[in-house]
Design an enzyme around this catalytic site. Structure first.
Site, PDB file in Angstrom:
ATOM      1  N   HIS A 644       7.263 101.886  69.284  1.00  0.00           N
ATOM      2  CA  HIS A 644       7.304 102.365  70.849  1.00  0.00           C
ATOM      3  C   HIS A 644       8.485 103.414  70.994  1.00  0.00           C
ATOM      4  O   HIS A 644       8.668 104.183  71.722  1.00  0.00           O
ATOM      5  CB  HIS A 644       7.267 101.371  71.893  1.00  0.00           C
ATOM      6  CG  HIS A 644       8.718 100.553  72.105  1.00  0.00           C
ATOM      7  ND1 HIS A 644       9.011  99.494  71.770  1.00  0.00           N
ATOM      8  CD2 HIS A 644       9.716 101.168  72.812  1.00  0.00           C
ATOM      9  CE1 HIS A 644      10.165  99.220  72.120  1.00  0.00           C
ATOM     10  NE2 HIS A 644      10.569 100.224  72.960  1.00  0.00           N
ATOM     11  N   ASP A 699       4.011  96.588  67.438  1.00  0.00           N
ATOM     12  CA  ASP A 699       5.543  97.239  67.712  1.00  0.00           C
ATOM     13  C   ASP A 699       6.128  97.548  66.603  1.00  0.00           C
ATOM     14  O   ASP A 699       7.221  96.799  66.421  1.00  0.00           O
ATOM     15  CB  ASP A 699       5.979  96.801  68.918  1.00  0.00           C
ATOM     16  CG  ASP A 699       6.845  97.765  69.680  1.00  0.00           C
ATOM     17  OD1 ASP A 699       7.067  99.021  68.989  1.00  0.00           O
ATOM     18  OD2 ASP A 699       7.919  97.476  70.499  1.00  0.00           O
ATOM     19  N   GLY A 791      17.411  99.993  75.125  1.00  0.00           N
ATOM     20  CA  GLY A 791      18.349 100.585  74.097  1.00  0.00           C
ATOM     21  C   GLY A 791      18.536  99.554  73.018  1.00  0.00           C
ATOM     22  O   GLY A 791      19.014  99.917  71.866  1.00  0.00           O
ATOM     23  N   SER A 793      15.903  98.046  71.758  1.00  0.00           N
ATOM     24  CA  SER A 793      14.367  98.258  71.251  1.00  0.00           C
ATOM     25  C   SER A 793      14.601  98.677  69.638  1.00  0.00           C
ATOM     26  O   SER A 793      15.445  99.565  69.368  1.00  0.00           O
ATOM     27  CB  SER A 793      13.606  99.242  71.601  1.00  0.00           C
ATOM     28  OG  SER A 793      13.247  98.556  72.977  1.00  0.00           O
ATOM     29  N   GLY A 794      13.971  97.968  68.593  1.00  0.00           N
ATOM     30  CA  GLY A 794      13.978  98.693  67.347  1.00  0.00           C
ATOM     31  C   GLY A 794      14.774  97.778  66.602  1.00  0.00           C
ATOM     32  O   GLY A 794      14.833  97.898  65.397  1.00  0.00           O
TER      33      GLY A 794
HETATM   34  C1  4AZ Z   1      13.620  98.380  76.391  1.00  0.00           C
HETATM   35  O1  4AZ Z   1      13.223  98.774  77.155  1.00  0.00           O
HETATM   36  C2  4AZ Z   1      13.653  96.770  76.547  1.00  0.00           C
HETATM   37  N1  4AZ Z   1      14.353  92.089  77.691  1.00  0.00           N
HETATM   38  C3  4AZ Z   1      13.881  95.914  75.221  1.00  0.00           C
HETATM   39  C4  4AZ Z   1      13.830  94.388  75.334  1.00  0.00           C
HETATM   40  C5  4AZ Z   1      13.725  93.827  76.562  1.00  0.00           C
HETATM   41  C6  4AZ Z   1      13.258  94.571  77.916  1.00  0.00           C
HETATM   42  C7  4AZ Z   1      13.376  96.022  77.647  1.00  0.00           C
HETATM   43  C8  4AZ Z   1      13.574  92.522  76.425  1.00  0.00           C
HETATM   44  O2  4AZ Z   1      13.962  98.761  75.237  1.00  0.00           O
END
Ligand code: 4AZ
Length: 843
Positions: A644, A699, A791, A793-794
């Site tokens: 994503h 993902d 932030g 993520s990944g």
């Molecule tokens: C994001 O937006 C995100 N609470 C990543 C993880 C979580 C929520 C949002 C888990 O990258």
């Protein structure tokens, strides 16, 4: 042989010595006896001479040391102020180049000199003093004084300056036509020890009524503030006013321990600790309230920088407010709001407020503190010795989550005290009246007096803060009752190897009956079903360790060796034992280790150590010019991240590899140029074809690096688990990243880490209404508080496995908000996509 021995012994001697050697060798027996007799006497003499010489040298060194030590001089600086009572303040005293300033400064210097010289513990060491500024009151004179004192007299001088000398001798003393009634001196911070005559980077500003006066670091915003700087801004308001100072933009070097670059604000024109209001470093988002108030009409802002770094600096503005000591007051309504003065600005130092609250006589009163920030560096929340709130003789300080203080009458008195140094945001509280017989209509009443929704009672979570909502509960059929606390916990936490009750009662009796086998998921199956090549447990654990190395028929849950033989052993990879006949389970094990030994935000996390997560990558885009996503190093050419992160958004081509740069070995987002950091461009982004933008299924993405990187102490690959690798429910894992430290908040500068636990897939799917696919794993706490956030993520979800090796269990993917109750984080489950990773990367 003997001769040749002697010859060897003396072989460095000259020919002349040979006679002596021979003489010794060939002495008759009697003579040799004489020699023996004479020998000890000679040794005594030699010994005496040696001892004498030794003693002499010890004495000489003692004397040298003593005189040298006596002569070692220490340079000491003090700074402070004195109050002149018989001079009226005039505007010219604000300008240090005015003749009026010079005349008064000379008189003050004379006076200080006389005072110091008159004290035998101080006088001999006095070097010079300088008046730096004046302010109203009648006149306050700020000064620096320098001393050069032999080391052995240092303590006596410090004592004389800090205690007796100033006030006793000076109060009411008439000297040099100046009347002074107080003289205060503090040891000067060596970092602040700028020559008071050095007026480079020195600014004196006087604001005008109704005007906001701005100032900023030199060069701001077009260039960075200078290195090795010591800048001062003297801020003044009219007499009878206080100053409100607000940093509009603040971005200096990230905070270090001890701080290198910092801005310090003083509630005085003397840069001394007891008047420090705040010390700031790093960067603050514009939304952060950096407003500070003085208790008088002066303030001093100083900036210290070290030899390195290129950061923009700050822009600030200040204005004056009439000095009113009005805070607190009398409150007679049934409810209302009270705050510390100027909330949410930092409350002023040196104030006392009393709120006298009385609600109608047929009601009781309680106060709910919705925001509470009354913390001072180095002050423990149990002592509250500096700034505090006091209610019924109980003091409160520190940073506290929402709490309630209830009175069992209709009156309550709230006192607030702030001392001269450091201030914080303060509090925002509501006072409410309540019926003594029904304190929380239609709600549950906590023992603390707090009212919470009835739905939160007996749900296994401590909502009151004192567990009073979880006591005396009848557990539902989905719950288990802890033995000691009687708290009801969700049943899926029973027998998950974690002591959730605190008394371990949820982990007792977890053994299966005789003739039964306990599966990894807690299920009991007949022992006879173990190793029958059928997955009776449902998680394959009954088919693990079935004779280990003996190859078995390949199944979904068996580990496949390189020679295509399969073995039944739980997580055999890189565990230090060759389980495959070809030893392939112990190949490719150069991963998941940390060369730097560590002692061992994400929301609810803490700063990581440098090198603690050497596979953590920060992905920046040229579109945003900053960190966007995390990733993990899995080889010298490949990273694993979340699909994503690379989805195109309105006009922004995040799928274009040329837009991305990977920072490896990074610790602090403000130190991208650190020697540990390697920046690599991305050559290819392969996002999973089945990634679903709506459900976030699949993902995952792999990123090929433009150049192969070299591993180092701070850059290492994490192990990719085999598709059959088992990560049991309840296991602790680590999530890391530079994401937001609170929902909707800014990202962290320093890499954050948080420990979370794997949550049962079925239970998680129930809570999240079926949103969990087999490619996802839930981890976190259903009570909220600790979680990944925007932030992160990944980035990696790392698991410590056999031999302390770390494996990539998951990739940070999604969640409903961050750290919310009953909303754990969702991670892409790497084992389910392990084959896809091999197909794409060959790893
Ligand atoms: C994001 O937006 C995100 N609470 C990543 C993880 C979580 C929520 C949002 C888990 O990258």
């Amino acid at each position: 042989m003997k001769n040749s021995d002697s010859g060897l012994k003396y072989n460095s001697r000259t020919e002349k010595m040979n006679g002596f050697e021979e003489g010794v060798e060939f002495l008759p027996a009697m003579n040799s006896k004489k020699m023996e007799k004479r020998g000890p006497k000679r040794w005594i003499v030699i010994l005496a001479v040696v001892i004498g010489a030794l003693l002499l040298s010890v004495m000489i060194s003692l004397l040298v040391w003593h005189f040298k030590y006596r002569d070692v001089r220490v340079q000491k600086s003090y700074t402070g102020y004195l109050r002149i009572t018989n001079v009226n303040f005039i505007d010219a005293y604000e300008n240090s180049s005015s003749p009026e300033f010079s005349i008064l400064a000379e008189k003050v210097k004379d006076l200080l000199k006389t005072l110091y010289l008159g004290n035998s513990d101080i006088g001999p060491y006095f070097k010079q003093c300088e008046v730096t500024a004046f302010s109203e009151g009648s006149v306050l004179a700020y000064y620096w004084a320098e001393f050069s004192v032999p080391k052995y007299r240092e303590e006596a001088m410090e004592k004389a300056i800090s205690q007796g000398m100033p006030t006793e001798n000076v109060i009411g003393r008439r000297s040099h036509l100046l009347n002074i009634d107080s003289l205060v001196a503090y040891p000067a911070d060596p970092k602040m020890a700028k020559d008071s005559r050095d007026k480079s980077c020195y600014f004196s500003l006087h604001t005008s009524p109704g005007v906001k006066t701005s100032f900023s670091t030199p060069g701001f915003p077009n260039s960075q503030y200078p290195n090795n700087a010591h800048c001062q801004w003297v801020l003044r308001a009219d007499a009878g006013h206080v100053i409100s100072l607000n940093f509009k933009t603040f971005a200096i070097q990230p905070c270090r321990q001890p701080p290198q670059d910092f801005v310090k604000v003083y509630n005085s024109l003397s840069p001394v600790e007891p008047y420090a209001l705040v010390q700031l470093c790093g960067s603050y988002p514009p939304s952060y309230n950096l407003t500070f108030l003085s208790s008088q009409n002066v303030m001093l802002v100083s900036l210290i920088s070290d030899a390195t770094g290129r950061y923009p600096g700050f822009r600030a503005e200040f204005f004056q407010l009439p000095k009113t000591t009005l805070c607190g007051g009398t409150f007679r309504n049934a409810s209302g709001i009270i705050t510390t003065p100027y909330y949410p600005a930092h409350y002023p130092p040196d104030i006392d407020c009393i709120w006298d609250i009385q609600v109608p006589s047929d009601k009781n009163v309680k106060i709910r503190f919705n925001m509470f920030y009354i913390a001072e560096p180095g002050v423990s929340v149990s002592s509250c010795t500096k700034d505090y709130v006091e209610i019924n003789k109980q003091r409160y300080c520190g940073e506290l989550p929402q709490f309630v203080v209830a009175s069992n009458t209709n009156k309550i008195e709230v006192r607030f005290h702030s001392d001269k140094s450091y201030s914080d945001t303060g509090f925002l509280a509501e006072y409410l009246s309540y019926e003594a017989s029904n304190p929380c209509p239609n709600q549950f009443t906590c023992k603390t007096g707090q009212c919470i929704s009835k739905a939160l009672q007996c749900d296994g979570w401590n909502d009151c803060g004192d567990f009073s909502d979880e006591l005396s509960c009848t557990c539902t059929e989905d719950q288990f009752q802890c033995k000691e606390s009687k708290i009801c916990q969700p049943k899926f936490w029973v027998c998950d190897t974690v002591n959730d009750c605190g008394d371990n009662s949820d982990e007792l009796g977890c053994e299966c009956a005789a003739e039964m086998l306990k599966c990894g998921n807690g299920k009991c199956i007949p022992l006879a079903q173990k190793c029958n090549s059928i997955d009776n447990c449902g998680d394959g654990t009954d088919e693990f360790n079935c004779g280990a190395v003996a190859p078995v028929n390949c199944k979904d849950y068996t580990y496949k060796c390189k020679n295509n033989q399969c073995i039944n052993k739980n997580n055999p990879e890189c565990d230090g034992k060759k389980d495959c006949t070809d030893g392939s389970d112990e190949e490719n094990c150069s991963c998941g280790t940390r060369p730097i030994t560590t002692k061992g935000r994400i929301v609810g996390g803490v700063n990581a150590y440098v090198g603690e997560w050497p596979w953590q990558v920060s992905l920046h885009t040229s579109i945003d010019g900053k960190h966007i996503c995390g990733a993990s190093v899995v080889s010298n050419k490949w990273l694993v991240s979340a699909a994503h992160c690379f989805q195109n958004a309105a006009g922004a081509r995040y799928s274009d590899p040329s837009k991305w740069t990977a920072y490896l070995g990074l610790h602090d987002q403000n130190s991208l140029n650190s020697k540990n950091v390697v920046a690599v461009k991305i050559k290819r982004i392969i996002a999973h074809r089945d990634f679903n933008d709506y459900s976030y299924d699949y993902d995952i993405a792999v990123l090929e690096l433009e150049n192969a990187i070299q591993f180092s102490n701070t850059i290492q690959p994490i192990c990719l688990p085999d598709a059959t690798h088992n990560f049991p429910v309840g296991k602790s894992l680590w999530v890391t990243g530079w994401g937001a430290t609170k929902e909707g908040g800014p990202g962290a500068a320093v890499l954050q880490k948080a420990e979370i636990r794997i949550i049962n897939q079925t239970e998680c799917n129930k809570i999240l209404s079926g949103a969990v696919t087999p490619r996802m794993i839930c981890a976190g706490y259903l009570s909220g508080g600790i979680d990944a956030c925007q932030g992160d993520s990944g980035g990696p979800l790392s698991s410590v496995e056999a031999n302390n090796r770390l494996y990539l269990t998951g990739v940070v993917s999604w969640g409903e908000g961050c750290a919310r109750r009953d909303k754990p984080g969702l991670y892409t489950l790497v084992t389910t996509l392990r084959k896809w990773i091999t197909d794409q990367t060959g790893l």
